[in-house]
Design an enzyme around this catalytic site. Structure first.
Site, PDB file in Angstrom:
ATOM      1  N   SER A 140      44.989  37.053  36.970  1.00 35.94           N
ATOM      2  CA  SER A 140      44.124  36.453  38.081  1.00 35.94           C
ATOM      3  C   SER A 140      44.151  35.063  38.363  1.00 35.94           C
ATOM      4  CB  SER A 140      42.727  36.814  38.128  1.00 35.94           C
ATOM      5  OG  SER A 140      42.377  38.406  38.468  1.00 35.94           O
TER       6      SER A 140
ATOM      7  N   SER B  44      42.940  37.425  41.527  1.00 40.02           N
ATOM      8  CA  SER B  44      41.656  36.741  42.315  1.00 40.02           C
ATOM      9  C   SER B  44      41.262  35.472  42.542  1.00 40.02           C
ATOM     10  CB  SER B  44      40.565  37.466  41.602  1.00 40.02           C
ATOM     11  OG  SER B  44      40.492  36.949  40.413  1.00 40.02           O
TER      12      SER B  44
ATOM     13  N   LYS C  39      36.532  28.071  41.557  1.00 40.10           N
ATOM     14  CA  LYS C  39      36.595  29.467  42.164  1.00 40.10           C
ATOM     15  C   LYS C  39      34.999  29.810  42.334  1.00 40.10           C
ATOM     16  CE  LYS C  39      38.382  34.189  40.756  1.00 40.10           C
ATOM     17  NZ  LYS C  39      39.098  34.761  39.840  1.00 40.10           N
TER      18      LYS C  39
END
Lengths: 476, 61
Positions: A174, A150, A81
């Site tokens: 997330s 996310s 990420k």
């Protein structure tokens, strides 16, 4: 149209292939790069590709396998990420303010993966500082739908078969919500289990780092590499790490008590999700577990999401105060969150932290009676990109109020939770089961999820009815 | 209250555009009922907060 989701080997298969000499790390990296080329930019999962570096590392990994010096994840491609720092590789945190930013040091999780022999292939899309928005990343099962966030890029990349492993972060769901929507396995370990040093967050007290994979056993292999105390991270805890999480996946479920909460988790839930989750629990019972109704009435008095909506804005406003003089450079959603944070009164913030302790206490009491909870990974399947509300039980709700309904409670309490695909709705979109256990019992969490996964495969696994549907162009 | 909130943010984050401040205040106001419900839950003096660097004690490995 590709079927990369079904053809890219998982971590365990890759390692077995390398050991047997039927596959090389270079083969795997080339397969990942081909899958990325076939699915981008339509999917929108990849921020930065480090193809040449990955090829060079793959060749070095191949030499280690041949020399008999392979490390635990030698030659396994992965993505991170884009909230996780990588020295010399652009890391923009999903933020217009940090576009082109290049960190000078690796985050601890990147160091651990590299030390285990993993090969970084790509930095992956994220909501801005894991709390804003990301309109770019699509769902690999239906490009007109969102991947969620996310950890949008990590979950879409694994769901689409671009990569066998991605690392995400989870401050309220997330990792687990997008993993559920993208048909991937997503693990949020116990708070403090995985170092967050070098990873930016929207919340000190809710943020966790964890793996996203295609299978539960792969999540166990990844956890083995990234778990452990980091004295340089004040939130890292020196809890013992199990010797072999992957081997523990095979234990049977005889005598395991699995709690089915009477409140909250399925009070607002799409019928197809509730049915798939109930069927998954029944399969766990058929595997030897005992289903036990449990009660968590505190969740009717204290809405976990409402607590999160006090804690995250307040902490985010503090974490990012150095950038407030250029606040107009943030994206709309993240800027709004930071500004909201200035309206959280200190007593309300502290009240929220005190209420977390109550939720943790009541969860601990439930875990005196059962070994795990089995609840939906998400109460809905992936919504359309432009969707802002959802109708559940005949009432329309803002999407934002239901997205993390079954996940944020475990961020507040800090205990581990994993989502594993358990079926589909009638549009072919993945549905997931979430298993949560007491703190530090990731091994139990993974063993139960693995049993659910195996039983799911016996009735038609996630890849058998539906494959991810991606091609290289964005839909009009 | 809304005007007070806007002034409060504007004083603390002078770089924020007025329309963005107003928007944040509107979103915040939309969650008033949630916050009121939370304040309605009684907490005794023994209910300690979970603090950021407390994980070692909090989760007791």
């Amino acid at each position: 149209m590709t079927t990369a989701h079904r053809t890219l080997p998982g971590i365990g298969e890759l390692l077995a292939g390398y050991a047997a000499g039927t596959l090389t790390p270079r083969d795997a990296v080339e397969q990942c790069l081909a899958a990325i080329e076939a699915t981008e930019p339509a999917l929108g999962a990849v921020e930065t590709l480090v193809a040449e570096r990955a090829r060079a590392e793959a060749d070095a990994a191949g030499r280690r396998w041949r020399a008999g010096t392979a490390r635990p994840l030698e030659g396994v491609p992965y993505g991170l990420k884009d909230t996780i720092d990588t020295a010399g590789v652009p890391t923009g945190y999903g933020s217009p303010l940090y576009r082109g930013h290049v960190p000078t040091a690796d985050a601890q999780v990147q160091r651990r993966l590299a030390a285990a022999g993993g090969i970084l292939v790509a930095k992956l899309a994220t909501y801005e500082f894991e709390a804003g928005r990301n309109a770019r990343t699509r769902n690999p099962f239906d490009l007109s739908r969102t991947s969620g966030g996310s950890s949008s890029g990590p979950c879409a990349a694994v769901g689409a078969g671009q990569l066998p492993l991605a690392i995400g972060s989870d401050a309220g769901g997330s990792i687990r919500v997008p993993a559920a929507w993208c048909g991937a396995v997503g693990l949020k370990p116990t708070f403090g289990r995985v170092s967050r040093r070098g990873a930016v967050s929207c919340s000190w007290t809710l943020g966790h780092i964890g793996p996203i994979t295609r299978t539960v056993r792969d999540a166990a292999l990844a956890l083995q590499a990234i778990a452990g105390h980091d004295p340089a991270d004040p939130y890292s805890v020196g809890a013992p790490v199990d010797a072999d999480y992957a081997a523990g996946c095979d234990g049977d479920l005889t005598g395991v008590r699995i709690g089915v909460p009477e409140e909250w988790f399925e009070e607002l839930c799409e019928p197809a999700v509730a049915a798939a989750v109930a069927a998954a629990r029944d399969r766990l019972a058929a595997a030897g577990a005992t289903l036990v109704p449990v009660s968590l009435p505190i969740l009717r008095r204290i809405n976990p999401d409402a607590l999160k909506h006090l804690i995250v804005p307040a902490e985010a406003a503090s974490i990012h105060e150095a950038d407030l003089p250029r606040v107009e450079g943030f994206g709309d959603a993240f800027r709004a969150l930071l500004l909201e944070g200035h309206l959280v009164a200190a007593p309300d913030y502290l009240r929220a932290l005190r209420m977390r302790a109550l939720i943790q206490r009541d969860l601990a009491a439930v875990f005196e009676r059962v070994d795990a909870l089995a609840v939906p990974g998400s109460v809905i399947t992936a919504p359309l990109l432009e969707q802002e509300t959802v109708t559940l039980g005949g009432t329309e709700h803002p999407l934002a109020s239901v997205v993390a309904r079954t996940t944020s409670v475990f961020n507040l309490a800090g205990n581990p939770a994993v989502v594993v695909p358990c079926g589909h709705d009638d549009r072919g979109l993945p549905v997931s089961l979430q298993i949560a256990t007491p703190p530090w019992r990731e091994a139990d969490c993974l063993r139960i999820a693995h049993a659910a996964e195996r039983r799911q495969e016996s009735v038609g696994g996630i890849g058998s009815r539906t494959t991810s549907r991606c091609e290289g162009r964005a839909p009009s | 209250m809304t005007v007070h909130s806007e002034h409060w943010i504007a004083a603390r984050v002078p770089a924020a555009a007025a329309e963005h401040v107003a928007q944040a205040v509107r979103v915040w106001a939309g969650k008033d009922a949630d916050r009121a419900r939370l304040r309605g839950v009684p907490l005794g003096p023994a209910a300690d907060p979970v603090l950021p660097a407390d994980a070692d004690r909090w989760l007791r490995p």
